[in-house]
Each structure stands twice: as C-alpha cells, then as structure tokens.
Design an enzyme around this catalytic site. Sequence first.
Site, PDB file in Angstrom:
ATOM      1  N   PRO A 117      -7.106  68.352 -26.962  1.00 60.21           N
ATOM      2  CA  PRO A 117      -8.326  67.567 -27.157  1.00 60.21           C
ATOM      3  C   PRO A 117      -8.660  66.689 -25.950  1.00 60.21           C
ATOM      4  O   PRO A 117      -8.685  65.457 -26.017  1.00 60.21           O
ATOM      5  CB  PRO A 117      -7.995  66.730 -28.398  1.00 60.21           C
ATOM      6  CG  PRO A 117      -6.521  66.523 -28.299  1.00 60.21           C
ATOM      7  CD  PRO A 117      -5.983  67.810 -27.722  1.00 60.21           C
ATOM      8  N   CYS A 118      -8.938  67.335 -24.832  1.00 62.54           N
ATOM      9  CA  CYS A 118      -9.158  66.597 -23.587  1.00 62.54           C
ATOM     10  C   CYS A 118     -10.437  65.761 -23.619  1.00 62.54           C
ATOM     11  O   CYS A 118     -10.619  64.888 -22.779  1.00 62.54           O
ATOM     12  CB  CYS A 118      -9.151  67.537 -22.393  1.00 62.54           C
ATOM     13  SG  CYS A 118     -10.336  68.863 -22.502  1.00 62.54           S
TER      14      CYS A 118
END
Length: 112
Positions: free
Chosen positions: A64-65
């Site tokens: 989940p950058c």
Amino acid sequence: MKDYKVNKASLSASFCQEVYQVVREIPVGNVSTYGGIAALLGMPQCSRMVGRALKQIPDDLSVPCHRVVNASGRLVPGWTEQKQLLLEEGVSFKQNGCVDLKKHLWNYVTSE
C-alpha cells in the site's frame, strides 16, 4: 561528526524488501513518511532510497505505497489516484492539499 554517506549500490533487493515490509504494516487510515520509514530501518539518511524502492515495486507484490507521503504530507506528483485511495481510507487533507499529519501520521511503536 557522523558521516552519513552510504554505499547506494548496497541498497539492493534486501533493502527494498525491508521497505515493502514496513509499508505493509501501515494501518488503513494512516500514513508514514519516506524519512520515517528510513529511520525505522536504521538508515535515517536514506529517505530518497525509500522513495526509489517504492517506485520500483514489482507488479506481483501488494504494497500500500499510497500511504507514504513526504515530510510535509505532500502526495506523489503526477499520481492522481493517491489522493482518492487515501480519501477512501478516511484520511483527511488540509486546505493546502497535504495530508493532515497531526491526525493520520502512523505512530510506529516497537513491541519489545
């Protein structure tokens, strides 16, 4: 004075995997900063390398950058989907368009 120069070539696949692992731990509705992640990894001088690692995430990894912003809460330039992803998780923004870090900065606490 401590020399913060790092052999950038040594920050390879293992460094990237460590970055990805930390980013996976950021809870929904929270964000972290590139510098915060670098500090957690014991390399506070390597925030730009954290950004580079996140830029090259393999397509087959789920990381989940979008939950990583800069120290001011600014989003990645040109990545229009990032704000929408954060809004969907309940992250709020200040009038200047930056994430409200006072409300949403992940307070990582080690469990020792």
